[in-house]
Design a protein around this motif. Structure first.
Motif, PDB file in Angstrom:
ATOM      1  N   ARG A 179      23.313  77.323  28.328  1.00  0.00           N
ATOM      2  CA  ARG A 179      23.210  77.236  26.874  1.00  0.00           C
ATOM      3  C   ARG A 179      22.093  78.165  26.404  1.00  0.00           C
ATOM      4  O   ARG A 179      20.962  78.055  26.862  1.00  0.00           O
ATOM      5  N   ALA A 219      19.805  79.982  23.389  1.00  0.00           N
ATOM      6  CA  ALA A 219      19.273  79.958  22.020  1.00  0.00           C
ATOM      7  C   ALA A 219      18.716  81.340  21.714  1.00  0.00           C
ATOM      8  O   ALA A 219      17.967  81.902  22.517  1.00  0.00           O
ATOM      9  N   GLU A 224      21.739  88.074  13.804  1.00  0.00           N
ATOM     10  CA  GLU A 224      22.317  86.731  13.890  1.00  0.00           C
ATOM     11  C   GLU A 224      23.830  86.818  14.063  1.00  0.00           C
ATOM     12  O   GLU A 224      24.424  86.085  14.864  1.00  0.00           O
ATOM     13  N   ARG A 279      26.009  85.532  17.404  1.00  0.00           N
ATOM     14  CA  ARG A 279      27.133  84.593  17.333  1.00  0.00           C
ATOM     15  C   ARG A 279      28.392  85.211  17.926  1.00  0.00           C
ATOM     16  O   ARG A 279      29.160  84.527  18.612  1.00  0.00           O
ATOM     17  N   ASP A 283      24.760  79.970  21.901  1.00  0.00           N
ATOM     18  CA  ASP A 283      25.006  78.577  21.534  1.00  0.00           C
ATOM     19  C   ASP A 283      24.241  78.175  20.280  1.00  0.00           C
ATOM     20  O   ASP A 283      24.730  77.370  19.481  1.00  0.00           O
ATOM     21  N   TYR A 284      23.046  78.709  20.129  1.00  0.00           N
ATOM     22  CA  TYR A 284      22.216  78.402  18.956  1.00  0.00           C
ATOM     23  C   TYR A 284      21.575  79.693  18.461  1.00  0.00           C
ATOM     24  O   TYR A 284      21.022  80.463  19.254  1.00  0.00           O
ATOM     25  N   LEU A 335      15.247  77.788  13.159  1.00  0.00           N
ATOM     26  CA  LEU A 335      15.448  77.377  14.553  1.00  0.00           C
ATOM     27  C   LEU A 335      14.101  77.112  15.224  1.00  0.00           C
ATOM     28  O   LEU A 335      13.972  76.180  16.028  1.00  0.00           O
ATOM     29  N   LYS A 361      13.040  73.759  14.185  1.00  0.00           N
ATOM     30  CA  LYS A 361      13.857  72.743  14.855  1.00  0.00           C
ATOM     31  C   LYS A 361      13.335  72.486  16.271  1.00  0.00           C
ATOM     32  O   LYS A 361      13.248  71.327  16.709  1.00  0.00           O
ATOM     33  N   PHE A 420      18.731  73.636  25.281  1.00  0.00           N
ATOM     34  CA  PHE A 420      19.194  74.950  25.740  1.00  0.00           C
ATOM     35  C   PHE A 420      18.490  75.307  27.045  1.00  0.00           C
ATOM     36  O   PHE A 420      17.453  74.749  27.388  1.00  0.00           O
TER      37      PHE A 420
END
Length: 226
Positions: A74, A76, A84, A88, A93-94, A100, A103, A111
């Protein structure tokens, strides 16, 4: 006194005490051992002739395993603007910038690898105490601080792993699943051994790798002749 499971003891019976194995021979033997109910990992362990306290003897690097690790990684990505969209598209995954970061600061750590563009590193520095101890802080040395986001994500997803000497002078990393075919495990292991030898500091004279072992989850380890 440590006791081993019946399965472990059965696996131990097919090994030879104090024997040094060739890599392909060791992998073949590990595949024949009684495995746990889950798909265990194959791991390499090295003891190096270095003093990690000396900056010129720090051993660190990355290697892309040709057949991956067998694990879903995973990723990030900390970036802004057009990057960005690229992240994607590359199936990160993030993805995000300061939101972010906030977060993660609040406790989100779901991740396995973090990648960042150079412009994000100043803001990302506030997460040093969170990401650093977990080995997740992006670094130019490992290719995780870059403007080529797509390539960085692709390398990680394909099986890029990092190795780094610990305080005891050891290096330990997983190189795949025991369910992999023998030739794939051999190729993965060979790439790691080559990359580690290439990372030998110039200040280290004589034998670099003091000892090396290979093992699978919950089974005996075998000494290698590399």
């Amino acid at each position: 006194m440590k006791t081993h499971s019946k399965r472990y003891l059965e696996s131990e019976k097919i090994t030879e005490k104090n024997k040094t194995y060739q890599l392909n021979e060791a992998i073949s033997l590990l595949k024949k051992m009684t495995q746990p109910k889950f798909d265990g990992s194959l791991e390499l362990h090295f003891a190096l002739s270095v003093d990690p306290k000396k900056s010129d003897q720090m051993v660190r690097g990355t290697v892309v395993l040709p057949h991956g690790t067998g694990k879903k990684v995973r990723v990030a990505v900390f970036c802004k603007g057009e990057q960005e969209k690229l992240a994607r598209e590359a199936q990160a995954d993030y993805v995000g910038g300061n939101e972010l970061i906030d977060k993660v600061a609040a406790g989100f750590l779901d991740f396995d690898c973090a990648i960042a563009t150079p412009e994000m590193m100043k803001d990302l520095s506030k997460l040093g105490k969170v990401l650093g101890p977990r080995g997740l802080m992006p670094s130019p040395k490992t290719g995780t601080v870059t403007n080529d986001i797509a390539k960085a994500i692709d390398d990680v997803k394909k099986g890029k792993v990092e190795f780094r000497v610990d305080k005891q002078g050891g290096v330990h990393l997983s190189i795949g699943k025991i369910s992999f075919e023998e030739d794939k495990l051999y190729e993965n292991a060979s790439c790691v051994i080559q990359a580690l030898n290439e990372a030998k500091p110039a200040s280290v004279k004589g034998k670099f790798v003091r000892s090396s072992f290979i093992s699978s989850s919950m089974n005996p380890g075998l000494r290698l002749s590399v």
